[in-house]
Design a protein around this motif. Structure first.
Motif, PDB file in Angstrom:
ATOM      1  N   LEU A  56       8.976  14.646  -6.869  1.00 47.46           N
ATOM      2  CA  LEU A  56       9.201  13.306  -7.412  1.00 47.46           C
ATOM      3  C   LEU A  56       8.013  12.385  -7.171  1.00 47.46           C
ATOM      4  CD1 LEU A  56      12.912  12.653  -6.350  1.00 47.46           C
ATOM      5  CD2 LEU A  56      12.056  13.650  -8.483  1.00 47.46           C
ATOM      6  N   GLY A  57       7.034  12.864  -6.408  1.00 44.71           N
ATOM      7  CA  GLY A  57       5.847  12.060  -6.145  1.00 44.71           C
ATOM      8  C   GLY A  57       5.756  11.504  -4.738  1.00 44.71           C
ATOM      9  N   PHE A  58       6.672  11.901  -3.867  1.00 55.23           N
ATOM     10  CA  PHE A  58       6.626  11.367  -2.508  1.00 55.23           C
ATOM     11  C   PHE A  58       5.459  11.967  -1.729  1.00 55.23           C
ATOM     12  CE2 PHE A  58      10.772   9.956  -3.673  1.00 55.23           C
ATOM     13  CZ  PHE A  58      10.920   8.761  -2.962  1.00 55.23           C
ATOM     14  N   THR A  59       4.801  11.086  -0.990  1.00 54.32           N
ATOM     15  CA  THR A  59       3.651  11.496  -0.188  1.00 54.32           C
ATOM     16  C   THR A  59       3.999  11.635   1.287  1.00 54.32           C
ATOM     17  OG1 THR A  59       3.030   9.161   0.086  1.00 54.32           O
ATOM     18  CG2 THR A  59       2.014  10.369  -1.743  1.00 54.32           C
ATOM     19  N   ASP A  60       5.111  11.006   1.711  1.00 47.67           N
ATOM     20  CA  ASP A  60       5.470  10.970   3.126  1.00 47.67           C
ATOM     21  C   ASP A  60       6.977  11.157   3.295  1.00 47.67           C
ATOM     22  OD1 ASP A  60       2.973   9.389   4.771  1.00 47.67           O
ATOM     23  OD2 ASP A  60       3.072   9.062   2.603  1.00 47.67           O
ATOM     24  N   ILE A  61       7.345  12.014   4.225  1.00 39.20           N
ATOM     25  CA  ILE A  61       8.735  12.173   4.639  1.00 39.20           C
ATOM     26  C   ILE A  61       8.823  11.758   6.110  1.00 39.20           C
ATOM     27  CG2 ILE A  61      10.634  13.777   5.038  1.00 39.20           C
ATOM     28  CD1 ILE A  61      10.179  13.463   2.119  1.00 39.20           C
ATOM     29  N   VAL A  62       9.833  10.947   6.420  1.00 36.93           N
ATOM     30  CA  VAL A  62      10.006  10.454   7.788  1.00 36.93           C
ATOM     31  C   VAL A  62      11.335  10.967   8.335  1.00 36.93           C
ATOM     32  CG1 VAL A  62      10.078   8.424   9.276  1.00 36.93           C
ATOM     33  CG2 VAL A  62       8.727   8.369   7.162  1.00 36.93           C
ATOM     34  N   ILE A  63      11.294  11.608   9.492  1.00 31.58           N
ATOM     35  CA  ILE A  63      12.505  12.129  10.126  1.00 31.58           C
ATOM     36  C   ILE A  63      12.721  11.441  11.466  1.00 31.58           C
ATOM     37  CG2 ILE A  63      12.457  14.346   8.946  1.00 31.58           C
ATOM     38  CD1 ILE A  63      11.098  15.598  11.332  1.00 31.58           C
ATOM     39  N   GLY A  69      15.056   7.909 -10.391  1.00 37.16           N
ATOM     40  CA  GLY A  69      15.155   6.646 -11.110  1.00 37.16           C
ATOM     41  C   GLY A  69      14.450   5.514 -10.377  1.00 37.16           C
ATOM     42  N   GLN A  70      14.515   5.501  -9.040  1.00 39.14           N
ATOM     43  CA  GLN A  70      13.809   4.479  -8.270  1.00 39.14           C
ATOM     44  C   GLN A  70      12.300   4.611  -8.453  1.00 39.14           C
ATOM     45  OE1 GLN A  70      15.125   4.928  -4.224  1.00 39.14           O
ATOM     46  NE2 GLN A  70      17.152   4.055  -4.609  1.00 39.14           N
ATOM     47  N   VAL A  71      11.804   5.832  -8.427  1.00 39.75           N
ATOM     48  CA  VAL A  71      10.366   6.052  -8.616  1.00 39.75           C
ATOM     49  C   VAL A  71       9.936   5.551  -9.998  1.00 39.75           C
ATOM     50  CG1 VAL A  71       8.561   7.808  -8.793  1.00 39.75           C
ATOM     51  CG2 VAL A  71      10.302   7.997  -7.007  1.00 39.75           C
ATOM     52  N   GLU A  72      10.778   5.789 -10.993  1.00 43.45           N
ATOM     53  CA  GLU A  72      10.456   5.321 -12.345  1.00 43.45           C
ATOM     54  C   GLU A  72      10.433   3.799 -12.408  1.00 43.45           C
ATOM     55  OE1 GLU A  72      13.475   7.271 -14.589  1.00 43.45           O
ATOM     56  OE2 GLU A  72      12.415   9.199 -14.653  1.00 43.45           O
ATOM     57  N   LYS A  73      11.345   3.143 -11.691  1.00 45.54           N
ATOM     58  CA  LYS A  73      11.357   1.671 -11.656  1.00 45.54           C
ATOM     59  C   LYS A  73      10.121   1.131 -10.952  1.00 45.54           C
ATOM     60  CE  LYS A  73      16.401   1.308 -11.776  1.00 45.54           C
ATOM     61  NZ  LYS A  73      17.626   0.972 -11.008  1.00 45.54           N
ATOM     62  N   LEU A  74       9.676   1.817  -9.910  1.00 44.53           N
ATOM     63  CA  LEU A  74       8.445   1.411  -9.239  1.00 44.53           C
ATOM     64  C   LEU A  74       7.265   1.528 -10.189  1.00 44.53           C
ATOM     65  CD1 LEU A  74       6.972   0.616  -6.581  1.00 44.53           C
ATOM     66  CD2 LEU A  74       6.694   3.081  -6.161  1.00 44.53           C
ATOM     67  N   GLN A 106       0.843  -1.182   0.000  1.00 41.57           N
ATOM     68  CA  GLN A 106       0.000   0.000   0.000  1.00 41.57           C
ATOM     69  C   GLN A 106       0.885   1.241   0.000  1.00 41.57           C
ATOM     70  OE1 GLN A 106      -1.008  -2.916   1.909  1.00 41.57           O
ATOM     71  NE2 GLN A 106      -2.067  -3.085  -0.059  1.00 41.57           N
ATOM     72  N   ALA A 107       2.173   1.004   0.269  1.00 43.83           N
ATOM     73  CA  ALA A 107       3.177   2.072   0.233  1.00 43.83           C
ATOM     74  C   ALA A 107       4.514   1.459  -0.152  1.00 43.83           C
ATOM     75  CB  ALA A 107       3.277   2.773   1.582  1.00 43.83           C
ATOM     76  N   TRP A 108       5.398   2.306  -0.659  1.00 41.21           N
ATOM     77  CA  TRP A 108       6.775   1.927  -0.984  1.00 41.21           C
ATOM     78  C   TRP A 108       7.700   2.818  -0.173  1.00 41.21           C
ATOM     79  CZ3 TRP A 108       9.851   5.415  -4.165  1.00 41.21           C
ATOM     80  CH2 TRP A 108      11.150   4.951  -4.413  1.00 41.21           C
ATOM     81  N   VAL A 109       8.801   2.228   0.308  1.00 36.91           N
ATOM     82  CA  VAL A 109       9.750   2.954   1.161  1.00 36.91           C
ATOM     83  C   VAL A 109      11.136   2.924   0.529  1.00 36.91           C
ATOM     84  CG1 VAL A 109      10.790   3.123   3.452  1.00 36.91           C
ATOM     85  CG2 VAL A 109       8.478   2.175   3.201  1.00 36.91           C
ATOM     86  N   THR A 110      11.828   4.059   0.571  1.00 36.08           N
ATOM     87  CA  THR A 110      13.232   4.110   0.184  1.00 36.08           C
ATOM     88  C   THR A 110      13.997   5.006   1.143  1.00 36.08           C
ATOM     89  OG1 THR A 110      14.799   4.537  -1.620  1.00 36.08           O
ATOM     90  CG2 THR A 110      12.944   6.073  -1.397  1.00 36.08           C
ATOM     91  N   THR A 111      15.314   4.753   1.236  1.00 37.38           N
ATOM     92  CA  THR A 111      16.214   5.647   1.973  1.00 37.38           C
ATOM     93  C   THR A 111      17.130   6.377   1.006  1.00 37.38           C
ATOM     94  OG1 THR A 111      17.820   3.843   2.290  1.00 37.38           O
ATOM     95  CG2 THR A 111      16.193   4.198   4.043  1.00 37.38           C
TER      96      THR A 111
END
Length: 300
Positions: free
Chosen positions: A265-272, A214-219, A189-194
């Protein structure tokens, strides 16, 4: 959609000596989700206090009212899908349906050998990850599951009454390689990257943004292969592992600039990361809280 801001609270404090108050403060500050690492130990914290993720999240569920909670991330390193599914269903229940299950292939650090096993090859790690996610999807969605796999098995594993969240609690799948991306596309339901770990020490912020693009494009390509709209997946960036890892928490303006580039880039969530003195995640607590309260409004 406006960008959401979440935090990671590492489980290094005793619950009644500061642990509880961090989770409650996260809710007061308006974070969307508060996650914790699901490790048995982690890097520079290895020889110090460190508590279990799922008991910590259970306690956090009882200490908060509406804050979403989750792992970021759980891996096959020391988990088996059958007992894990039972614990996740119980956690989803005790939290009133506020759990997000972050899951990844796992690293090659301490957790990978703590049970006495030899380190897995990259191929075996990817194979285990695929089977782990696939079986968990069934265990969390079906009343009874029997399964005979290469790495994991289940025999009449009952999980009644199932998750409060239907058909199961959401998966946030951490992935950068093609097989992981396929899992995210199929089960997430979500994808995560660092970000790109190869750029952490020697890359530039601009190179990092391009690598993540590039990762977003691969997803998107992985989703297209199975006929899924990539827009259905939330896209989560766990900060602290890009070349400019310290800069976003230096000021509100610095964070808004960083987050804005990734929102494009299309990110919906930022985690700090919640600040931890004298660690890789040291930051000014006042600046951190200022960002928590003001950044989302500026990002729109």
């Amino acid at each position: 959609m406006s960008m959401r801001l979440s935090t990671v609270i590492l489980p290094y404090l005793r619950w009644h000596e500061g642990g509880r108050s961090m989770w409650q403060r996260a809710e007061q500050l308006g974070f969307h989700t508060a996650y914790t690492y699901d490790h048995l130990s982690w890097r520079t914290f290895r020889e110090g206090p460190w508590f279990g993720a799922l008991p910590t999240l259970t306690a956090a569920a009882g200490a908060t009212d509406h804050l979403r909670l989750g792992t970021l991330v759980t891996s096959p390193n020391f988990r088996h899908p059958v007992p894990l599914a039972k614990e996740l269903i119980s956690l989803d229940d005790s939290s009133g349906g506020r759990i997000t299950f972050g899951v990844g292939a796992g690293g090659t650090g301490f957790d990978a050998t703590v049970l006495g096993q030899e380190p897995w090859s990259p191929r075996e790690r990817a194979d285990r990850f695929s089977e782990f996610v696939t079986l968990l999807d069934r265990l969390l969605s079906e009343d009874s599951v029997s399964y005979d796999g290469r790495f994991y098995s289940a025999y009449e594993a009952y999980n009644i009454p199932g998750c409060i969240q239907r058909p199961r609690l959401p998966f946030a799948v951490a992935a950068t390689g093609p097989r992981g991306m396929n899992l995210a596309a199929r089960y997430g339901q979500a994808w995560v990257t660092t970000g790109d770990p190869k750029l952490l020490e020697t890359g530039t912020p601009e190179q990092s943004v391009q690598a993540i693009r590039g990762q977003v494009e691969k997803l998107a390509a992985a989703c297209d292969t199975i006929g899924r709209d990539v827009g259905e997946l939330d896209k989560i960036l766990l900060t602290g592992f890009t070349p400019d890892r310290l800069r976003p928490l230096e000021s509100l303006d610095a964070f808004v600039d960083f987050a804005g580039k990734h929102k494009e880039l299309g990110f919906t969530d930022i985690v700090i990361h919640w600040p931890i003195p004298d660690s890789d995640f040291a930051a000014d607590q006042k600046v951190f809280e200022h960002i928590a309260m003001e950044a989302v409004g500026q990002l729109g």
